[in-house]
Design a protein around this motif. Sequence first.
Motif, PDB file in Angstrom:
ATOM      1  N   TYR A  57      -0.245  40.426  34.472  1.00 46.51           N
ATOM      2  CA  TYR A  57      -0.732  39.353  33.604  1.00 46.51           C
ATOM      3  C   TYR A  57       0.154  39.185  32.377  1.00 46.51           C
ATOM      4  O   TYR A  57       0.506  38.060  32.001  1.00 46.51           O
ATOM      5  CB  TYR A  57      -2.170  39.654  33.159  1.00 46.51           C
ATOM      6  CG  TYR A  57      -3.191  39.584  34.264  1.00 46.51           C
ATOM      7  CD1 TYR A  57      -3.663  38.372  34.734  1.00 46.51           C
ATOM      8  CD2 TYR A  57      -3.698  40.753  34.838  1.00 46.51           C
ATOM      9  CE1 TYR A  57      -4.616  38.309  35.742  1.00 46.51           C
ATOM     10  CE2 TYR A  57      -4.647  40.709  35.846  1.00 46.51           C
ATOM     11  CZ  TYR A  57      -5.100  39.478  36.304  1.00 46.51           C
ATOM     12  OH  TYR A  57      -6.035  39.432  37.309  1.00 46.51           O
ATOM     13  N   THR A  60       3.769  37.301  32.498  1.00 49.14           N
ATOM     14  CA  THR A  60       3.916  35.869  32.755  1.00 49.14           C
ATOM     15  C   THR A  60       4.500  35.140  31.549  1.00 49.14           C
ATOM     16  O   THR A  60       4.339  35.581  30.400  1.00 49.14           O
ATOM     17  CB  THR A  60       2.555  35.248  33.112  1.00 49.14           C
ATOM     18  OG1 THR A  60       1.657  35.447  32.008  1.00 49.14           O
ATOM     19  CG2 THR A  60       1.967  35.896  34.352  1.00 49.14           C
ATOM     20  N   ASN A 183     -10.935  40.399  38.669  1.00 58.92           N
ATOM     21  CA  ASN A 183     -11.634  39.567  39.650  1.00 58.92           C
ATOM     22  C   ASN A 183     -12.722  38.708  39.031  1.00 58.92           C
ATOM     23  O   ASN A 183     -12.992  37.612  39.505  1.00 58.92           O
ATOM     24  CB  ASN A 183     -12.221  40.450  40.749  1.00 58.92           C
ATOM     25  CG  ASN A 183     -11.191  40.865  41.776  1.00 58.92           C
ATOM     26  OD1 ASN A 183     -10.921  40.142  42.745  1.00 58.92           O
ATOM     27  ND2 ASN A 183     -10.568  42.016  41.571  1.00 58.92           N
ATOM     28  N   TRP A 184     -13.374  39.196  37.981  1.00 56.70           N
ATOM     29  CA  TRP A 184     -14.442  38.422  37.359  1.00 56.70           C
ATOM     30  C   TRP A 184     -13.939  37.522  36.235  1.00 56.70           C
ATOM     31  O   TRP A 184     -14.495  36.460  35.993  1.00 56.70           O
ATOM     32  CB  TRP A 184     -15.533  39.349  36.817  1.00 56.70           C
ATOM     33  CG  TRP A 184     -16.346  39.982  37.903  1.00 56.70           C
ATOM     34  CD1 TRP A 184     -16.204  39.834  39.254  1.00 56.70           C
ATOM     35  CD2 TRP A 184     -17.448  40.878  37.726  1.00 56.70           C
ATOM     36  NE1 TRP A 184     -17.117  40.588  39.926  1.00 56.70           N
ATOM     37  CE2 TRP A 184     -17.919  41.246  39.026  1.00 56.70           C
ATOM     38  CE3 TRP A 184     -18.079  41.430  36.619  1.00 56.70           C
ATOM     39  CZ2 TRP A 184     -18.981  42.111  39.227  1.00 56.70           C
ATOM     40  CZ3 TRP A 184     -19.146  42.293  36.819  1.00 56.70           C
ATOM     41  CH2 TRP A 184     -19.592  42.632  38.115  1.00 56.70           C
ATOM     42  N   PHE A 185     -12.898  37.982  35.532  1.00 56.59           N
ATOM     43  CA  PHE A 185     -12.425  37.215  34.376  1.00 56.59           C
ATOM     44  C   PHE A 185     -10.928  36.915  34.460  1.00 56.59           C
ATOM     45  O   PHE A 185     -10.278  36.682  33.445  1.00 56.59           O
ATOM     46  CB  PHE A 185     -12.710  37.997  33.082  1.00 56.59           C
ATOM     47  CG  PHE A 185     -14.149  38.392  32.919  1.00 56.59           C
ATOM     48  CD1 PHE A 185     -15.095  37.459  32.499  1.00 56.59           C
ATOM     49  CD2 PHE A 185     -14.579  39.684  33.200  1.00 56.59           C
ATOM     50  CE1 PHE A 185     -16.430  37.819  32.347  1.00 56.59           C
ATOM     51  CE2 PHE A 185     -15.907  40.052  33.057  1.00 56.59           C
ATOM     52  CZ  PHE A 185     -16.839  39.111  32.631  1.00 56.59           C
ATOM     53  N   GLY A 186     -10.379  36.936  35.676  1.00 57.39           N
ATOM     54  CA  GLY A 186      -8.938  36.731  35.856  1.00 57.39           C
ATOM     55  C   GLY A 186      -8.463  35.370  35.418  1.00 57.39           C
ATOM     56  O   GLY A 186      -7.263  35.175  35.178  1.00 57.39           O
ATOM     57  N   HIS A 187      -9.389  34.415  35.304  1.00 55.45           N
ATOM     58  CA  HIS A 187      -9.001  33.076  34.857  1.00 55.45           C
ATOM     59  C   HIS A 187      -8.657  33.049  33.368  1.00 55.45           C
ATOM     60  O   HIS A 187      -8.036  32.092  32.885  1.00 55.45           O
ATOM     61  CB  HIS A 187     -10.133  32.089  35.134  1.00 55.45           C
ATOM     62  CG  HIS A 187     -11.425  32.461  34.444  1.00 55.45           C
ATOM     63  ND1 HIS A 187     -12.273  33.441  34.936  1.00 55.45           N
ATOM     64  CD2 HIS A 187     -11.999  31.997  33.295  1.00 55.45           C
ATOM     65  CE1 HIS A 187     -13.329  33.553  34.122  1.00 55.45           C
ATOM     66  NE2 HIS A 187     -13.184  32.707  33.117  1.00 55.45           N
ATOM     67  N   ILE A 188      -9.058  34.084  32.634  1.00 56.38           N
ATOM     68  CA  ILE A 188      -8.723  34.162  31.205  1.00 56.38           C
ATOM     69  C   ILE A 188      -7.277  34.640  31.092  1.00 56.38           C
ATOM     70  O   ILE A 188      -6.923  35.715  31.592  1.00 56.38           O
ATOM     71  CB  ILE A 188      -9.663  35.138  30.464  1.00 56.38           C
ATOM     72  CG1 ILE A 188     -11.118  34.685  30.622  1.00 56.38           C
ATOM     73  CG2 ILE A 188      -9.283  35.240  28.988  1.00 56.38           C
ATOM     74  CD1 ILE A 188     -12.128  35.661  30.028  1.00 56.38           C
ATOM     75  N   SER A 189      -6.422  33.881  30.439  1.00 60.27           N
ATOM     76  CA  SER A 189      -4.974  34.162  30.441  1.00 60.27           C
ATOM     77  C   SER A 189      -4.632  35.507  29.822  1.00 60.27           C
ATOM     78  O   SER A 189      -3.706  36.176  30.269  1.00 60.27           O
ATOM     79  CB  SER A 189      -4.222  33.041  29.709  1.00 60.27           C
ATOM     80  OG  SER A 189      -4.672  32.947  28.361  1.00 60.27           O
ATOM     81  N   ILE A 191      -6.433  38.303  29.736  1.00 61.32           N
ATOM     82  CA  ILE A 191      -7.364  39.343  30.182  1.00 61.32           C
ATOM     83  C   ILE A 191      -6.734  40.731  30.091  1.00 61.32           C
ATOM     84  O   ILE A 191      -7.430  41.734  29.940  1.00 61.32           O
ATOM     85  CB  ILE A 191      -7.836  39.044  31.629  1.00 61.32           C
ATOM     86  CG1 ILE A 191      -9.007  39.964  32.014  1.00 61.32           C
ATOM     87  CG2 ILE A 191      -6.700  39.198  32.620  1.00 61.32           C
ATOM     88  CD1 ILE A 191     -10.237  39.778  31.176  1.00 61.32           C
ATOM     89  N   ASN A 311      -5.563  39.638  42.891  1.00 60.11           N
ATOM     90  CA  ASN A 311      -6.924  40.164  42.729  1.00 60.11           C
ATOM     91  C   ASN A 311      -7.271  41.162  43.831  1.00 60.11           C
ATOM     92  O   ASN A 311      -7.926  42.185  43.589  1.00 60.11           O
ATOM     93  CB  ASN A 311      -7.933  39.017  42.726  1.00 60.11           C
ATOM     94  CG  ASN A 311      -7.907  38.227  41.426  1.00 60.11           C
ATOM     95  OD1 ASN A 311      -7.158  38.570  40.517  1.00 60.11           O
ATOM     96  ND2 ASN A 311      -8.704  37.174  41.344  1.00 60.11           N
TER      97      ASN A 311
END
Length: 488
Positions: A57, A60, A183-189, A191, A311
């Motif tokens: 993460y 990136t 897996n639960w909060f992976g959409h938060i850049s 994390i 994930n």
Amino acid sequence: MSAEKSVKSDHVPLPDSTSNNINQNAERHLNHIAFISTLGGLLFGVDTGVINGAIGYMATPAELNLSPNNEGLVTSGITLGAAFGAVFAGHLSDRIGRKRLLKYLALLFFVCTLACSLAPNALFMIISRILLGLAVGGASVIVPTYLSEISTPEIRGRLVTQNELMIVTGQLLAFIVNAILGNWFGHISNIWRYMIGFGMIPAIALFFGMMVVPESPRWLVMVNQLDRAFDSLKQIRSHPKACREEISQIQDTLNQESEIKQATFKDLATPWIRRLVFIGIGLGVMQQFIGINIMMYYGTTILTNAGFAHNAALIANIGNGLISVIATFVGMSIMNRVNRRSMLIAGIIGTTSSLLLIVGISAFLSQSTLLPVLVVLCTMMFLGFFQGFISPLVWLLLSEIFPQNLRGLGMGVSTFFLWFANFLVGYFFPILLSAVGMTWTFLIFVFFNILSFIFAYKYAPETRGKSLELIQMEFKYGDTSGINPEDK
């Protein structure tokens, strides 16, 4: 009032049942103290394991935009700091005490973990990870020292090796937290900041835990604080008479140690001492170049390269952590029943075979849908052999081969090279992976495993069933690779 007077005034004969009760209470208290102090080992595991999931993460462009070079430095900077932390921790703990130093290390863990979680750029992150490594290296030396000094001979081996178990448990815990957050909060850049920040929780627990545990009685006797030594022992021994006897034994041991001339770098001119230090360095470097930390630091990266979604790789990596914990249990249970050399060589054969399988799978099954599953099975096989056969044995051999007057020099130099080799592996792996791909990168580590096998076969001593004095005499006057006396 002197410790001697305190002992006499407090000593009251106890019925057998009461005495047994106190023995059980004392051992229970010792176990609680061991758990608190080995939170230092847990922190070591968490802080080295958490990067496994977080690095993908933070690397990136939207986050820290890490190059392969910076990725290696962020990952392995902690072990560079640990090399220096391990060197200086022993001397510092002799000055200020084991308990106080562990409290300071807990603060350093907390502050540096917080700094890592808030890092605005790669340079800040690298520096923070190196400083965090000072705490990791310090804990790796002081926690086993503290445990050995508070324990009784009957449970010393179990308590000291508990630290190794806590390290792999910390890595497993980090893998689980990474998988949950990813897996639960992976959409938060960002994390990854929460993944790293999780390490502050055991740091807080270690700090407050060290407030309620006793100081090492051996250190208190060293600095001539006999009253405090007696008070400390009363918390972890059966009754005052046992405390008085132990203080007397510690004083006798310290008097004997003060008469022994400690080895210095000048003594490396002596052939048998030079050979012994060379073996210690070789064992430490060998342990790292076999490639354990490409699995523990880059397991998620390896699985992603093999075809897992990120994930899914985070979840699969939990299996690696679980195997490490189980294998460590197994290794601890058999190491006193199997010859050291046989166990070590068998472990290296196992890790070499595992890496060869990964090379073959990645070279010939690169388009197969089975590739990710086969790779994760091979990494589990590697970790089973390493954590069960190699890792605990190397630390055990290092604790056995150095005689008392050489232990400070030998362990210090060997540990420094072990950590530095750890740094080199962590630094160069992503660079190699980017430059030559997974197949050739693992082939390079196969070569290192072959070199490790040659070194272990030629130089690793057999120490099972031998006294420390016999081991020293064999290094001075004869071969150390012979058959265990118990097996003759």
